[in-house]
Design a protein around this motif. Structure first.
Motif, PDB file in Angstrom:
ATOM      1  N   LEU A   9     -55.614  23.279   2.872  1.00 40.11           N
ATOM      2  CA  LEU A   9     -56.502  22.280   3.476  1.00 40.11           C
ATOM      3  C   LEU A   9     -55.807  20.935   3.683  1.00 40.11           C
ATOM      4  N   THR A  10     -54.505  20.875   3.377  1.00 39.23           N
ATOM      5  CA  THR A  10     -53.775  19.612   3.525  1.00 39.23           C
ATOM      6  C   THR A  10     -53.007  19.546   4.829  1.00 39.23           C
ATOM      7  N   ARG A  11     -52.197  20.567   5.118  1.00 38.11           N
ATOM      8  CA  ARG A  11     -51.449  20.608   6.369  1.00 38.11           C
ATOM      9  C   ARG A  11     -51.767  21.895   7.114  1.00 38.11           C
ATOM     10  N   GLU A  12     -51.396  21.914   8.402  1.00 33.96           N
ATOM     11  CA  GLU A  12     -51.792  23.034   9.256  1.00 33.96           C
ATOM     12  C   GLU A  12     -50.783  24.173   9.263  1.00 33.96           C
ATOM     13  N   GLU A  13     -49.546  23.935   8.768  1.00 36.09           N
ATOM     14  CA  GLU A  13     -48.515  24.973   8.871  1.00 36.09           C
ATOM     15  C   GLU A  13     -48.233  25.612   7.517  1.00 36.09           C
ATOM     16  N   GLY A  14     -49.265  25.790   6.705  1.00 39.28           N
ATOM     17  CA  GLY A  14     -49.094  26.338   5.370  1.00 39.28           C
ATOM     18  C   GLY A  14     -48.585  27.760   5.309  1.00 39.28           C
ATOM     19  N   ILE A  15     -48.474  28.402   6.455  1.00 36.97           N
ATOM     20  CA  ILE A  15     -48.035  29.797   6.491  1.00 36.97           C
ATOM     21  C   ILE A  15     -46.606  29.970   5.955  1.00 36.97           C
ATOM     22  N   TRP A  16     -45.814  28.877   5.928  1.00 40.53           N
ATOM     23  CA  TRP A  16     -44.407  28.993   5.509  1.00 40.53           C
ATOM     24  C   TRP A  16     -44.256  29.431   4.056  1.00 40.53           C
ATOM     25  N   ILE A  17     -45.250  29.194   3.225  1.00 38.38           N
ATOM     26  CA  ILE A  17     -45.139  29.561   1.817  1.00 38.38           C
ATOM     27  C   ILE A  17     -45.748  30.934   1.524  1.00 38.38           C
ATOM     28  N   LEU A  18     -46.428  31.509   2.509  1.00 39.05           N
ATOM     29  CA  LEU A  18     -47.101  32.798   2.313  1.00 39.05           C
ATOM     30  C   LEU A  18     -46.155  33.930   1.908  1.00 39.05           C
ATOM     31  N   PRO A  19     -44.956  34.057   2.521  1.00 38.90           N
ATOM     32  CA  PRO A  19     -44.073  35.159   2.118  1.00 38.90           C
ATOM     33  C   PRO A  19     -43.769  35.161   0.624  1.00 38.90           C
ATOM     34  N   LEU A  20     -43.489  34.005   0.034  1.00 42.04           N
ATOM     35  CA  LEU A  20     -43.194  33.953  -1.397  1.00 42.04           C
ATOM     36  C   LEU A  20     -44.400  34.406  -2.212  1.00 42.04           C
ATOM     37  N   VAL A  21     -45.566  33.855  -1.919  1.00 41.50           N
ATOM     38  CA  VAL A  21     -46.777  34.213  -2.669  1.00 41.50           C
ATOM     39  C   VAL A  21     -47.080  35.694  -2.498  1.00 41.50           C
ATOM     40  N   ALA A  22     -46.940  36.197  -1.271  1.00 32.74           N
ATOM     41  CA  ALA A  22     -47.248  37.601  -0.996  1.00 32.74           C
ATOM     42  C   ALA A  22     -46.294  38.538  -1.736  1.00 32.74           C
ATOM     43  N   VAL A  23     -44.989  38.210  -1.741  1.00 33.36           N
ATOM     44  CA  VAL A  23     -44.007  39.057  -2.428  1.00 33.36           C
ATOM     45  C   VAL A  23     -44.253  39.067  -3.930  1.00 33.36           C
ATOM     46  N   VAL A  24     -44.487  37.894  -4.515  1.00 30.67           N
ATOM     47  CA  VAL A  24     -44.734  37.816  -5.959  1.00 30.67           C
ATOM     48  C   VAL A  24     -45.980  38.618  -6.340  1.00 30.67           C
TER      49      VAL A  24
END
Length: 653
Positions: A182-197
């Motif tokens: 809810l802070t920035r619009e391009e938060g997708i960049w961190i999704l791969p790390l969270v998804a892999v973990v």
């Protein structure tokens, strides 16, 4: 046992003392106020002001839902706490570092944890000019990034523990990721790390000997449920208030389709940083009645102002600015009465342009549904070059400064900033304003303010038209084109014995002391006149001296990181390669080696994403936009360096 207890207490005292030291040092920084930054600093405060007054995000217009609401919510929370905004952001960053330490505590020894805490605590970007001195989202974005990483790792490490512990870390992951999203619009960049973990964790739970079905359910549902509920809540409020069921309109399907339909129109003179050129607009006006209604604005004064905002001097409305110009033009055309009216406009506009493309009225590329300009093979070479430049810029902490830039605006425009940030007014008290005009008859010049030690002070310069200056010289038969845009307003933080220097490249053409005694300069082909010099903070009080000392210490810390991080990054990469070799050849994997790979991969995604923006929209390789990746780099380095012994022992097996 007694020795271990004593060492543990020492580590705790070290952590407490360096935390107090950090807060003491940053307390000397002043806030930079950009009072007229209506799309950034001032926008966040305007939205926060509406929140405080119970009006949600205020009346609906083209900016109301342009950016995520969480930073404005944070400003409100900071205001209620009574803390200055800059201090509340520092405390939040410290909290995120503590959460990370708690997350990885089971896999690192106490010495490594203490080193990690100190390295992250004094991360230069956590007190850098820009991210941490302005009223801007990057003030909390690095902390939110670190929190998401911490909760992901903390949950993974504790996957086998009791359900209450799993639930707590799952809940924290859901909350931190929601705030991040809810802070920035391009938060997708961190999704791969969270998804892999998370995927790795679920696989291990499924393969485990014990029955962990309840753990799997908690890990799978709690973070997603919290995130989904937060998005639904904000979207529902926006729908009830404005008729828009979305968090940010830049993620709205109708707006994205309209924007991408504009960018798919082909032109003869393609420019990589101009998504919708004048040539393209002129074609679209002919086939889209709705877009035709925007012509008076995009080709008029509004468009001219946005052309001036561009960073590359193309004479066009450049990427990064066109989306704002488009929205403002739509507002002036009367379509921002409410959310549904605006969405209907963009929906119809997209249909009109895409229909014209399909029928052959317009020559277009394939349809897309993205804010990113259509891919062009001409992007390949500059993308590689920019990625390489961004890596060098990133690991060397280029662009870092611990001294806040001078504020821009007048006392009246500062009121909202002072009111909502609990400011101590340093930004205004240190402001020095110089008004005048200066030009060289043939060459461009730059202006610099030097202190009594001939060190360059940070300055903000606003140039404006100077028809009167041009006319004055023309009447004498001297037509100097460089005189037409020679008026300036220079804002700096000069305290005493300062000098204004006029330069052509590295060559100094002339100087003027800012003591009010001399206000003009004629030096060969250089012409200068100072209308006024208003010097603030001329009384060097003890507080200013102390703040200067704190700033000097912070600058020294930053320079130490600039020297140490590049070689340590190389060393860490070599350790990672060795660890990957052991994983492939000897099938000896560890959480730390996988963590390092995930961190470096996430950093690379961020760098590539910003590099693509840099070559296609606006300059994005800066401390401001890279700020969220620096904690990941430092975490990667500490994990790699402190695991040398572990990697060595695995290599000997």
């Amino acid at each position: 046992m007694h020795l271990k207890s004593c060492l543990y207490k020492r580590y705790i005292w070290v952590v407490i003392l360096i935390t107090i030291l950090k807060l003491w040092l940053v307390s000397g920084q002043s806030m930079t106020v950009y009072a007229q930054a209506g799309h950034d600093d001032r926008l966040f405060l305007t939205l926060a002001n509406d929140l405080i007054n119970g009006q949600w995000l205020g009346p609906y217009n083209d900016l109301t839902l342009a950016k995520g609401p969480f930073y404005s919510i944070w400003i409100v929370l900071s205001f209620i706490s009574g803390l200055p905004l800059l201090i509340s952001e520092q405390i939040f960053y410290i909290f995120s570092v503590i959460c990370l330490i708690l997350a990885v505590r089971p896999v690192l020894d106490k010495f490594s944890l203490t080193v990690l805490y100190a390295v992250l605590l004094f991360n230069p970007i956590s007190f850098a000019d820009g991210p941490m001195t302005r009223v801007i989202r990057e003030g909390i974005y690095p902390a939110l990034t670190l929190l998401v990483i911490a909760c992901s790792f903390g949950l993974f490490i504790r996957r086998e523990q009791k359900k209450s512990v799993i639930f707590l870390w799952s809940l924290l992951l859901g909350i931190s990721f929601s705030c991040f999203w809810l802070t920035r619009e391009e938060g997708i960049w961190i999704l791969p790390l969270v998804a892999v973990v998370c995927a790795w964790m679920l696989i291990l739970l499924f393969k485990g000997k014990k029955n962990k079905h309840k753990h799997i359910i908690i890990v799978s549902l709690v973070p997603i449920s919290v995130w989904g509920l937060s998005i639904l809540t904000v979207s529902a409020i926006n729908d009830a208030k404005y008729g828009v069921f979305n968090v940010v309109e830049f993620r709205s399907n109708d707006f994205v389709k309209a924007y991408s339909s504009l960018t798919r129109v082909k032109v003869n003179n393609w420019n990589p940083v101009v998504p919708v050129s004048k040539e393209a607009r002129e074609q679209i006006y002919q086939v889209s009645p709705l877009f035709g209604q925007l012509e008076p604005f995009l080709e008029g004064d509004l468009g001219s102002e946005w052309i001036k905002s561009g960073a590359r001097g193309t004479g066009e409305i450049e990427g990064g600015w066109f989306m704002w110009a488009l929205r403002e033009a739509v507002k002036k055309a009367g379509y921002y009465q409410d959310g549904r009216t605006a969405e209907n406009f963009y929906h119809t506009l997209a249909n009109q342009i895409n229909t014209a493309c399909d029928s052959g009225e317009l020559q277009c590329g394939p349809p897309t549904n993205s804010m990113q300009p259509p891919w062009n093979k001409k992007y390949i070479k500059p993308l590689f070059q920019t990625v390489r430049r961004s890596v060098n810029y990133f690991i060397s902490f280029s662009g870092f400064s611990a001294t806040a830039s001078p504020s821009i605006g007048d006392t009246e425009s500062f009121v909202l900033f002072e009111d909502l940030t609990n400011s101590n007014k340093k930004a205004i008290e240190r402001q020095t304003i110089i008004n005048g005009w200066a030009f060289h008859e043939t060459d461009p010049i730059t202006l610099k303010v030097l202190d009594k030690n001939n060190e360059v002070l940070k300055s903000q310069i606003i140039y404006s038209n100077s028809d009167d200056v041009f006319k004055y010289f023309s009447e004498q038969g001297k037509n100097f084109n460089t005189a037409m845009n020679s008026r300036f307003k220079l804002i700096t933080a000069c305290n005493e014995d300062c000098t204004l220097s006029f330069n052509n490249g590295t060559k100094i053409l002339g100087t003027l002391p800012l003591d009010g005694v001399i206000n003009s300069l004629e030096n060969d082909k250089l012409h200068v006149y100072l209308d006024s010099v208003s010097i603030g903070g001329t009384d060097l009080s003890n507080q200013y001296k102390l703040d200067h000392m704190k700033s000097s210490i912070l600058s020294f810390i930053g320079k130490a990181y600039q020297l140490a991080v590049p070689p340590l990054t190389v060393l860490s990469f070599l350790i990672l390669l060795l660890s990957l070799y052991l994983t492939a050849k000897k099938r000896l994997s560890s959480f730390l080696s996988v963590t390092s790979l995930l961190l470096i991969g996430t950093i690379f995604i961020r760098l590539v994403m910003l590099s693509m923006i840099d070559i296609s929209s606006f300059p994005a390789i800066s401390v401001l936009y890279l700020s969220s990746a620096y904690p990941l780099l430092l975490l990667y380095i500490v994990i790699s360096v402190t695991s040398i012994r572990q990697v060595y022992m695995r290599f000997k097996r």
